[in-house]
Motif scaffolding. Sequence first.
Motif, short mmCIF file in Angstrom:
data_model
loop_
_atom_site.label_atom_id
_atom_site.label_comp_id
_atom_site.label_asym_id
_atom_site.label_seq_id
_atom_site.Cartn_x
_atom_site.Cartn_y
_atom_site.Cartn_z
N UNK A 143 -5.11 3.62 15.05
CA UNK A 143 -5.99 4.76 14.80
C UNK A 143 -5.24 6.05 14.47
N UNK A 144 -4.00 6.21 14.93
CA UNK A 144 -3.25 7.43 14.65
C UNK A 144 -2.19 7.24 13.58
N UNK A 145 -2.18 6.12 12.92
CA UNK A 145 -1.16 5.83 11.91
C UNK A 145 -1.44 6.55 10.60
N UNK A 146 -0.40 6.68 9.79
CA UNK A 146 -0.52 7.13 8.41
C UNK A 146 -0.12 5.96 7.51
N UNK A 147 -0.99 5.63 6.58
CA UNK A 147 -0.77 4.49 5.69
C UNK A 147 -0.78 4.98 4.25
N UNK A 148 0.37 4.91 3.59
CA UNK A 148 0.50 5.33 2.21
C UNK A 148 0.96 4.13 1.39
N UNK A 149 0.17 3.72 0.42
CA UNK A 149 0.50 2.53 -0.37
C UNK A 149 0.31 2.82 -1.85
N UNK A 150 1.30 2.41 -2.63
CA UNK A 150 1.22 2.53 -4.09
C UNK A 150 1.41 1.15 -4.69
N UNK A 151 0.52 0.79 -5.60
CA UNK A 151 0.59 -0.51 -6.28
C UNK A 151 0.66 -0.26 -7.77
N UNK A 152 1.77 -0.66 -8.38
CA UNK A 152 1.97 -0.50 -9.82
C UNK A 152 1.86 -1.86 -10.49
N UNK A 153 0.96 -1.96 -11.46
CA UNK A 153 0.73 -3.24 -12.14
C UNK A 153 0.98 -3.11 -13.63
N UNK A 154 1.61 -4.12 -14.20
CA UNK A 154 1.78 -4.23 -15.65
C UNK A 154 1.18 -5.57 -16.08
N UNK A 155 0.23 -5.54 -17.02
CA UNK A 155 -0.48 -6.75 -17.44
C UNK A 155 -0.11 -7.10 -18.87
N UNK A 156 0.34 -8.36 -19.04
CA UNK A 156 0.62 -8.87 -20.37
C UNK A 156 -0.66 -9.30 -21.08
N UNK A 157 -0.51 -9.80 -22.29
CA UNK A 157 -1.66 -10.19 -23.10
C UNK A 157 -2.51 -11.24 -22.37
N UNK A 158 -3.82 -11.02 -22.35
CA UNK A 158 -4.80 -11.94 -21.78
C UNK A 158 -4.63 -12.18 -20.28
N UNK A 159 -3.85 -11.35 -19.61
CA UNK A 159 -3.72 -11.47 -18.16
C UNK A 159 -5.00 -10.99 -17.48
N UNK A 160 -5.25 -11.51 -16.27
CA UNK A 160 -6.46 -11.18 -15.53
C UNK A 160 -6.07 -10.77 -14.11
N UNK A 161 -6.54 -9.59 -13.70
CA UNK A 161 -6.26 -9.12 -12.33
C UNK A 161 -7.56 -8.72 -11.66
#
Length: 441
Positions: free
Chosen positions: A236-254
């Motif tokens: 409850x007292x935590x700090x949560x920092x998250x970064x997600x970097x995505x690179x998608x090629x042709x016809x990729x699905x996320x």
Amino acid sequence: MSSTVEQAYLDAFAGLTPEGEPAWLTARRKAARGIFEKTGFPHRRVEAWKYTDLRRMLAKDGYVPAVPYEGPLAYDVETVGPAATAFGAIERHRLICVNGFYRPDLSGAALPDGVSVKPLSEAVKEEGFEALLGADELLYPLNALNTALMQDGLVIRIGKGVKLDQPLHLVHVTTSAGASAAHMRHVLQLEEGAKAVFFETHMGQGGEGYLANHVMETALGEGAELTHIKLQDEAKDALHIAAHRLALGANAQYYGFTLTLGARLSRHETEIRFDGEGAHADAHAAIALSGSQLGDVTTYVDHAVPGCTSNAHIKSVLDGEATGVFQGKVLVAEDAQKTDGRQLSNALILSRDASMNAKPELEIYADDVQCAHGSTIGELDDDALFYLRSRGIDEETARTLLIRAFLEEVLETIPLEDAKADVERLTIGWFAGTDVMEVEG
């Protein structure tokens, strides 16, 4: 410029000198530290952080580096809450990290052919690995801090055409007492035609005010498919920092879905870049907060090539004095014709003291596109509540039914039935924690 807060933080980590790392990484760390010393922790005068004053939060505690824990681990409902049982009914490959360090002895070792998992400390020594760590420290000061101080992480590679028969489940557990900080860096690669499901769970014991600063870099090759479901239920007292970097090629699905329940302050930042035509990305989220929690979901989608589609839908339920934040931007390049980029934020306010900040943006330089954005903020519908009460349903049950109906639209997008059931169970548990009665589904 950095000040006493940043300098004290960096001084606490000054003694960390990883052994045997390559010269390029040492130089990269030094450059990243220099960037962070100039920028400091983000605050309200930084546009991208105008609703989330991280510097003010960090000024309260003197953080020290998290330390490895090598003993047996008991994470269950009693110690870390209901998220401990998430995905428990699903056969999966578990990857356990404790206090920001990978624990292979606790993790599932029987990975299928074509899948490799290595600690970051080993992977960085491989030739050519430098190119896999995105050099975006100038744009993101927390990434710079992560690069300067990262101690561990996982590098996961799924080979060409490999289709995982079971999900990978990355579990983060924090047991550290006091104001500790962990900086982890993960790399996830799916080669051409690969297909995988990736679960991610973040939990913490007790109410200690630790900091978790995680960066994940994901690359999907041509035609690759990734389903990614993240559950954040930190202490409850935590700090949560998250970064997600995505690179998608042709016809990729996320497909991505994030459920935010825990932490005093949390920020989940997703950046999606389309590198090939015909790709699609979903970046959905649900936030359920109470007390004085702050939850920030920030998305940035770069339609750099033609013929790609994206969709971000964020649902927020806020009680007490909680604050929700959604910042979303879709950028369409000049030659990125046939783009379809959409983003929508809907917030439900349960208390007069709760608040929501929403800033969806479109920046379009092409003319043959379909793009849209929107934001709504409202309270429970009194007419709907009266209708349910008139049918003999008590007020708390009626409120719960309406909240569930509000969230259902985004929860229904989860493509795996067992995972969807777990996410719904956790949201129901949140209702009970805010004095809203649980209703059987």
